[in-house]
Scaffold this motif. Sequence first.
Motif, mmCIF file in Angstrom:
data_model
loop_
_atom_site.group_PDB
_atom_site.id
_atom_site.type_symbol
_atom_site.label_atom_id
_atom_site.label_comp_id
_atom_site.label_asym_id
_atom_site.label_seq_id
_atom_site.Cartn_x
_atom_site.Cartn_y
_atom_site.Cartn_z
ATOM 1 N N LEU A 17 43.453 28.958 38.818
ATOM 2 C CA LEU A 17 44.151 29.984 39.603
ATOM 3 C C LEU A 17 43.564 30.080 41.006
ATOM 4 O O LEU A 17 43.829 31.031 41.737
ATOM 5 C CB LEU A 17 44.049 31.339 38.894
ATOM 6 C CG LEU A 17 44.696 31.399 37.507
ATOM 7 C CD1 LEU A 17 44.480 32.767 36.884
ATOM 8 C CD2 LEU A 17 46.184 31.090 37.585
ATOM 9 N N GLY A 44 36.720 38.371 36.725
ATOM 10 C CA GLY A 44 37.970 37.826 37.264
ATOM 11 C C GLY A 44 38.193 36.434 36.698
ATOM 12 O O GLY A 44 38.453 35.480 37.427
ATOM 13 N N SER A 45 38.112 36.365 35.373
ATOM 14 C CA SER A 45 38.144 35.052 34.691
ATOM 15 C C SER A 45 39.475 34.341 34.812
ATOM 16 O O SER A 45 39.536 33.124 34.698
ATOM 17 C CB SER A 45 37.837 35.247 33.207
ATOM 18 O OG SER A 45 38.844 36.071 32.619
ATOM 19 N N GLY A 46 40.569 35.117 35.007
ATOM 20 C CA GLY A 46 41.897 34.497 34.995
ATOM 21 C C GLY A 46 42.147 33.829 33.658
ATOM 22 O O GLY A 46 41.752 34.343 32.594
ATOM 23 N N GLN A 50 36.837 28.172 34.092
ATOM 24 C CA GLN A 50 35.371 28.156 34.194
ATOM 25 C C GLN A 50 34.724 28.873 33.016
ATOM 26 O O GLN A 50 33.605 28.544 32.642
ATOM 27 C CB GLN A 50 34.894 28.735 35.538
ATOM 28 C CG GLN A 50 35.084 30.235 35.737
ATOM 29 C CD GLN A 50 36.533 30.652 35.805
ATOM 30 O OE1 GLN A 50 37.336 29.982 36.426
ATOM 31 N NE2 GLN A 50 36.889 31.760 35.160
ATOM 32 N N ASP A 66 38.977 40.521 33.046
ATOM 33 C CA ASP A 66 40.112 40.377 33.963
ATOM 34 C C ASP A 66 41.042 41.571 33.746
ATOM 35 O O ASP A 66 41.102 42.146 32.668
ATOM 36 C CB ASP A 66 40.874 39.067 33.716
ATOM 37 C CG ASP A 66 41.636 38.607 34.956
ATOM 38 O OD1 ASP A 66 41.150 37.700 35.672
ATOM 39 O OD2 ASP A 66 42.722 39.180 35.235
ATOM 40 N N SER A 67 41.781 41.924 34.818
ATOM 41 C CA SER A 67 42.673 43.079 34.719
ATOM 42 C C SER A 67 44.088 42.690 34.286
ATOM 43 O O SER A 67 44.893 43.557 33.999
ATOM 44 C CB SER A 67 42.722 43.808 36.076
ATOM 45 O OG SER A 67 42.995 42.879 37.097
ATOM 46 N N HIS A 68 44.393 41.395 34.226
ATOM 47 C CA HIS A 68 45.768 40.941 33.950
ATOM 48 C C HIS A 68 45.817 40.378 32.528
ATOM 49 O O HIS A 68 45.339 39.260 32.288
ATOM 50 C CB HIS A 68 46.134 39.876 34.999
ATOM 51 C CG HIS A 68 47.576 39.500 35.023
ATOM 52 N ND1 HIS A 68 48.586 40.402 35.321
ATOM 53 C CD2 HIS A 68 48.199 38.321 34.792
ATOM 54 C CE1 HIS A 68 49.753 39.787 35.278
ATOM 55 N NE2 HIS A 68 49.543 38.526 34.960
ATOM 56 N N PHE A 71 46.816 36.689 31.457
ATOM 57 C CA PHE A 71 45.818 35.638 31.711
ATOM 58 C C PHE A 71 44.803 35.596 30.561
ATOM 59 O O PHE A 71 44.365 34.521 30.134
ATOM 60 C CB PHE A 71 45.073 35.890 33.030
ATOM 61 C CG PHE A 71 45.900 35.666 34.278
ATOM 62 C CD1 PHE A 71 47.039 34.871 34.264
ATOM 63 C CD2 PHE A 71 45.527 36.240 35.498
ATOM 64 C CE1 PHE A 71 47.795 34.660 35.418
ATOM 65 C CE2 PHE A 71 46.263 36.030 36.655
ATOM 66 C CZ PHE A 71 47.400 35.241 36.610
ATOM 67 N N MET A 93 39.844 44.811 31.829
ATOM 68 C CA MET A 93 39.262 45.937 32.584
ATOM 69 C C MET A 93 39.085 45.547 34.050
ATOM 70 O O MET A 93 39.193 44.373 34.420
ATOM 71 C CB MET A 93 37.903 46.335 31.992
ATOM 72 C CG MET A 93 36.904 45.186 31.912
ATOM 73 S SD MET A 93 35.333 45.678 31.191
ATOM 74 C CE MET A 93 34.355 45.840 32.698
ATOM 75 N N ASP A 94 38.836 46.565 34.856
ATOM 76 C CA ASP A 94 38.589 46.344 36.277
ATOM 77 C C ASP A 94 37.143 45.864 36.453
ATOM 78 O O ASP A 94 36.228 46.420 35.825
ATOM 79 C CB ASP A 94 38.797 47.670 37.023
ATOM 80 C CG ASP A 94 38.918 47.459 38.517
ATOM 81 O OD1 ASP A 94 38.021 46.815 39.099
ATOM 82 O OD2 ASP A 94 39.902 47.933 39.101
ATOM 83 N N MET A 95 36.950 44.871 37.294
ATOM 84 C CA MET A 95 35.593 44.330 37.453
ATOM 85 C C MET A 95 34.627 45.331 38.107
ATOM 86 O O MET A 95 33.419 45.159 38.001
ATOM 87 C CB MET A 95 35.609 42.996 38.197
ATOM 88 C CG MET A 95 36.237 42.988 39.533
ATOM 89 S SD MET A 95 36.078 41.339 40.252
ATOM 90 C CE MET A 95 37.753 40.825 40.337
ATOM 91 N N GLU A 111 34.461 33.201 39.977
ATOM 92 C CA GLU A 111 35.060 32.197 40.874
ATOM 93 C C GLU A 111 36.365 32.752 41.454
ATOM 94 O O GLU A 111 37.283 33.134 40.713
ATOM 95 C CB GLU A 111 35.327 30.897 40.116
ATOM 96 C CG GLU A 111 34.050 30.200 39.708
ATOM 97 C CD GLU A 111 34.235 28.735 39.327
ATOM 98 O OE1 GLU A 111 35.119 28.050 39.873
ATOM 99 O OE2 GLU A 111 33.462 28.279 38.464
ATOM 100 N N GLY A 112 36.401 32.793 42.780
ATOM 101 C CA GLY A 112 37.640 33.149 43.489
ATOM 102 C C GLY A 112 38.209 34.500 43.127
ATOM 103 O O GLY A 112 39.431 34.687 43.164
ATOM 104 N N ASN A 116 38.777 40.490 45.547
ATOM 105 C CA ASN A 116 39.710 41.553 45.160
ATOM 106 C C ASN A 116 39.105 42.946 45.323
ATOM 107 O O ASN A 116 39.828 43.918 45.525
ATOM 108 C CB ASN A 116 40.169 41.373 43.702
ATOM 109 C CG ASN A 116 41.151 40.235 43.566
ATOM 110 O OD1 ASN A 116 42.266 40.314 44.061
ATOM 111 N ND2 ASN A 116 40.737 39.156 42.906
#
Length: 246
Positions: A17, A44-46, A50, A66-68, A71, A93-95, A111-112, A116
């Motif tokens: 991502l 934010g693992s998506g 990784q 991750d919040s989504h 994913f 959850m929110d990071m 990563e990346g 946010n």
Amino acid sequence: MNEYDPIDLLFGGMEKLGPGGDEYTLDVLRGLHEKKFETIVDAGSGTGRQTITLARELGSVVHAVDSHWPFLDDLRRRASEAGVGHLVVTHRMDMVEIPRVFRDIDLLWSEGAAYNIGFGNALRTWAPAMKPGGSIVVSEMTLLMEDAPGGVREYLDYVYPAIKTIERNLAEADSAGLRAVDTYTLPRESWVEDYYDVLGPRAEKLIDHPDSSVREMAAETIREIEVFKSSGHSYGYVFYVFERVV
Ligand SMILES: C[S@@+](CC[C@H](N)C(=O)[O-])C[C@H]1O[C@@H](n2cnc3c(N)ncnc32)[C@H](O)[C@@H]1O
């Protein structure tokens, strides 16, 4: 998949991502001084490219945040297929909440995703949750030249006004009580392989979609890829390796 959700339509099912790749994740991981980690968090693992690489290499449980949720669903499926399903725990959850949920983290990987919540803010938020001497590894879009070509600079001011040079990002880390250990700039092909070369054709197909939010995100993606092609080495993705000062 939701036929009108621009995120699903553009990114759904993608393994990567953002810029990066398993070989770069492993290079940075294998370069860390410490080799044994008890509590590992991927912020934010998506869909977890990784996360799976970390779990496989370290043979330890990795907490993917991750919040989504779509994913994270995808990540669980991929982790099982990769034979490391038992080593991946997902947290929707929110990071920014990481210090509330985790204590004494040995390795925090991101990563990346830190951008946010703001790179400096992310470091200041996560540092207190780290074990003294624990490692934070973050990849972040970074200004590599002060004098980026005109159009590129304007684009960056629009999409990511908070972008900083390596030096200024290191100063942010210092103020968060982190010691800089290393930096590593990802090669340009890590943006293209399995990322822009998948995203670009998807965006082209969505440019006449009936929903305006999908059309807008498709157009922004096409613009992003065009600017990248003309940017030379003026910006890039940089891995930052930090340790919490003991
Ligand atoms: C560009 S993607 C990177 C994903 C993955 N690390 C990779 O490199 O493939 C950024 C990720 O951060 C997640 N994200 C964005 N804001 C977040 C937040 N406040 N808390 C947790 N996750 C967040 C998004 O859902 C997305 O999965």
